[in-house]
Design a protein around this motif. Structure first.
Motif, PDB file in Angstrom:
ATOM      1  N   ARG A  40       0.917  -1.059   0.210  1.00 38.08           N
ATOM      2  CA  ARG A  40       0.105  -0.132  -0.235  1.00 38.08           C
ATOM      3  C   ARG A  40       0.849   1.156   0.085  1.00 38.08           C
ATOM      4  NH1 ARG A  40      -3.408  -2.753   4.250  1.00 38.08           N
ATOM      5  NH2 ARG A  40      -4.893  -3.977   2.742  1.00 38.08           N
ATOM      6  N   ASN A  41       2.074   1.307   0.812  1.00 40.82           N
ATOM      7  CA  ASN A  41       2.740   2.448   0.736  1.00 40.82           C
ATOM      8  C   ASN A  41       3.703   2.603  -0.591  1.00 40.82           C
ATOM      9  OD1 ASN A  41       4.384   4.266   2.294  1.00 40.82           O
ATOM     10  ND2 ASN A  41       5.889   3.086   1.935  1.00 40.82           N
ATOM     11  N   MET A  42       3.956   1.478  -1.195  1.00 43.13           N
ATOM     12  CA  MET A  42       4.734   1.596  -2.673  1.00 43.13           C
ATOM     13  C   MET A  42       3.371   2.238  -3.464  1.00 43.13           C
ATOM     14  SD  MET A  42       7.723   0.545  -2.131  1.00 43.13           S
ATOM     15  CE  MET A  42       8.638  -0.341  -3.245  1.00 43.13           C
ATOM     16  N   SER A  43       2.359   1.929  -3.505  1.00 43.00           N
ATOM     17  CA  SER A  43       1.260   2.351  -4.066  1.00 43.00           C
ATOM     18  C   SER A  43       1.135   3.734  -4.054  1.00 43.00           C
ATOM     19  CB  SER A  43       0.118   1.460  -4.144  1.00 43.00           C
ATOM     20  OG  SER A  43      -1.147   2.045  -4.912  1.00 43.00           O
ATOM     21  N   ARG A  44       0.985   4.228  -2.932  1.00 38.64           N
ATOM     22  CA  ARG A  44       0.850   5.524  -2.224  1.00 38.64           C
ATOM     23  C   ARG A  44       2.049   6.439  -3.029  1.00 38.64           C
ATOM     24  NH1 ARG A  44       2.967   8.718   1.283  1.00 38.64           N
ATOM     25  NH2 ARG A  44       3.997   7.037   2.200  1.00 38.64           N
ATOM     26  N   LEU A  45       3.165   6.026  -2.690  1.00 41.06           N
ATOM     27  CA  LEU A  45       4.499   6.866  -3.159  1.00 41.06           C
ATOM     28  C   LEU A  45       4.423   6.936  -4.838  1.00 41.06           C
ATOM     29  CD1 LEU A  45       7.076   5.281  -1.321  1.00 41.06           C
ATOM     30  CD2 LEU A  45       6.227   7.736  -0.862  1.00 41.06           C
ATOM     31  N   LYS A  46       4.041   5.766  -5.443  1.00 38.34           N
ATOM     32  CA  LYS A  46       3.750   5.886  -6.993  1.00 38.34           C
ATOM     33  C   LYS A  46       2.564   7.004  -7.259  1.00 38.34           C
ATOM     34  CE  LYS A  46       5.742   1.406  -8.237  1.00 38.34           C
ATOM     35  NZ  LYS A  46       7.127   2.025  -8.275  1.00 38.34           N
ATOM     36  N   SER A  47       1.549   6.906  -6.730  1.00 34.22           N
ATOM     37  CA  SER A  47       0.652   7.635  -7.014  1.00 34.22           C
ATOM     38  C   SER A  47       0.827   9.196  -6.811  1.00 34.22           C
ATOM     39  CB  SER A  47      -0.617   7.441  -6.027  1.00 34.22           C
ATOM     40  OG  SER A  47      -1.186   6.156  -6.388  1.00 34.22           O
ATOM     41  N   ILE A  48       1.849   9.612  -5.883  1.00 28.41           N
ATOM     42  CA  ILE A  48       2.265  10.934  -5.634  1.00 28.41           C
ATOM     43  C   ILE A  48       2.964  11.495  -6.769  1.00 28.41           C
ATOM     44  CG2 ILE A  48       3.752  12.396  -4.344  1.00 28.41           C
ATOM     45  CD1 ILE A  48       2.701  10.690  -1.925  1.00 28.41           C
ATOM     46  N   ILE A  49       3.862  10.433  -7.383  1.00 29.73           N
ATOM     47  CA  ILE A  49       4.774  10.947  -8.382  1.00 29.73           C
ATOM     48  C   ILE A  49       4.051  11.003  -9.605  1.00 29.73           C
ATOM     49  CG2 ILE A  49       6.791  10.221  -9.669  1.00 29.73           C
ATOM     50  CD1 ILE A  49       7.827   8.754  -7.290  1.00 29.73           C
ATOM     51  N   ALA A  50       3.159  10.091  -9.836  1.00 35.61           N
ATOM     52  CA  ALA A  50       2.163  10.118 -11.025  1.00 35.61           C
ATOM     53  C   ALA A  50       1.552  11.366 -11.249  1.00 35.61           C
ATOM     54  CB  ALA A  50       1.415   9.025 -11.058  1.00 35.61           C
ATOM     55  N   ALA A  51       0.630  11.690 -10.174  1.00 35.02           N
ATOM     56  CA  ALA A  51       0.173  12.900  -9.763  1.00 35.02           C
ATOM     57  C   ALA A  51       0.778  14.212 -10.243  1.00 35.02           C
ATOM     58  CB  ALA A  51      -0.603  13.171  -8.613  1.00 35.02           C
ATOM     59  N   ASP A  52       2.156  14.333  -9.864  1.00 35.43           N
ATOM     60  CA  ASP A  52       2.937  15.407 -10.365  1.00 35.43           C
ATOM     61  C   ASP A  52       3.164  15.438 -11.545  1.00 35.43           C
ATOM     62  OD1 ASP A  52       4.381  17.907  -9.464  1.00 35.43           O
ATOM     63  OD2 ASP A  52       6.104  16.654  -9.500  1.00 35.43           O
ATOM     64  N   LEU A 128      14.044  10.270  -9.348  1.00 35.66           N
ATOM     65  CA  LEU A 128      14.819   9.104  -9.655  1.00 35.66           C
ATOM     66  C   LEU A 128      15.177   8.366  -8.291  1.00 35.66           C
ATOM     67  CD1 LEU A 128      16.250   7.055 -11.236  1.00 35.66           C
ATOM     68  CD2 LEU A 128      18.289   8.687 -11.851  1.00 35.66           C
ATOM     69  N   PRO A 129      15.769   9.512  -7.299  1.00 35.39           N
ATOM     70  CA  PRO A 129      16.014   8.982  -5.964  1.00 35.39           C
ATOM     71  C   PRO A 129      15.025   8.086  -5.258  1.00 35.39           C
ATOM     72  CG  PRO A 129      16.933  11.114  -6.090  1.00 35.39           C
ATOM     73  CD  PRO A 129      15.899  10.750  -7.218  1.00 35.39           C
ATOM     74  N   GLN A 130      13.892   8.428  -5.414  1.00 34.89           N
ATOM     75  CA  GLN A 130      12.419   7.688  -4.660  1.00 34.89           C
ATOM     76  C   GLN A 130      12.235   6.452  -5.476  1.00 34.89           C
ATOM     77  OE1 GLN A 130      10.276  11.438  -4.823  1.00 34.89           O
ATOM     78  NE2 GLN A 130       9.245  10.701  -2.886  1.00 34.89           N
ATOM     79  N   VAL A 131      12.354   6.723  -6.861  1.00 38.46           N
ATOM     80  CA  VAL A 131      12.152   5.199  -7.804  1.00 38.46           C
ATOM     81  C   VAL A 131      13.225   4.205  -7.464  1.00 38.46           C
ATOM     82  CG1 VAL A 131      12.104   4.559  -9.866  1.00 38.46           C
ATOM     83  CG2 VAL A 131      11.065   6.674  -9.526  1.00 38.46           C
ATOM     84  N   ARG A 132      14.619   4.700  -7.115  1.00 38.25           N
ATOM     85  CA  ARG A 132      15.379   3.806  -6.968  1.00 38.25           C
ATOM     86  C   ARG A 132      15.329   3.124  -5.577  1.00 38.25           C
ATOM     87  NH1 ARG A 132      19.604   6.957  -7.475  1.00 38.25           N
ATOM     88  NH2 ARG A 132      19.949   6.668  -9.718  1.00 38.25           N
ATOM     89  N   ASP A 133      14.760   3.911  -4.615  1.00 36.96           N
ATOM     90  CA  ASP A 133      14.733   3.500  -3.290  1.00 36.96           C
ATOM     91  C   ASP A 133      13.563   2.363  -3.303  1.00 36.96           C
ATOM     92  OD1 ASP A 133      15.026   3.590  -0.229  1.00 36.96           O
ATOM     93  OD2 ASP A 133      12.996   4.137  -0.397  1.00 36.96           O
TER      94      ASP A 133
END
Length: 147
Positions: A40-52, A128-133
């Motif tokens: 769920r956390n990974m989905s949320r982080l991806k959602s934030i990046i995608a929204a931007d 990229l740093p968040q994606v790499r993490d």
């Protein structure tokens, strides 16, 4: 915005959307509470990046991608099939999610290092740093499951 910029940003959004859908699905399939929280956390982080990224596409007057790709849907379906046959379904989902993270990481690296417009490189570099993490977290979980 040039077609190349819109297409590249939308490709990144689509890869993120594939991950969002897959993580949401895997969170429902797993019985492990720690995996549910992580997914769920990974989905949320991806959602934030995608929204931007979608905001940037829209700000430039283009239509942002809102769907996942056929490849993402295929990978999710294949993981479901493998999980039904596996001793450890969670390990199957983790391996498939790690492969999805490889795809996202590769897309962001290409956007940073490739022949892309400056705004694409700037946004991809920012995330990229968040994606790499996220990739590294799933790789570590996959390795732990294999040990």
């Amino acid at each position: 915005m040039s077609n190349k910029t819109a297409n590249t940003l939308n490709d990144l959004v689509e890869a993120l959307n594939d991950g969002i859908a897959f993580y949401d699905h895997a969170a429902k399939e797993t019985q492990d509470a720690s995996h549910q929280d992580l997914f769920r956390n990974m989905s949320r982080l991806k959602s934030i990046i995608a929204a931007d990224l979608k905001t940037e596409v829209a700000r430039q007057g283009e239509t942002p991608a809102n769907d996942s790709s056929w490849l993402g849907e295929f990978r999710q379906g294949y993981a479901d099939l493998k999980a039904k046959l596996a001793k450890d379904p969670d390990a199957t989902y983790v391996a498939a999610l790690e492969a999805q993270e490889d795809r996202v990481l590769h897309a962001f690296r290409d956007a940073v290092d490739g022949d892309q417009p400056a705004r694409v490189r700037e946004l991809a570099s920012t995330y990229l740093p968040q994606v790499r993490d996220m990739h590294d977290r799933m790789r570590a979980l996959k390795q732990a499951k294999q040990a």
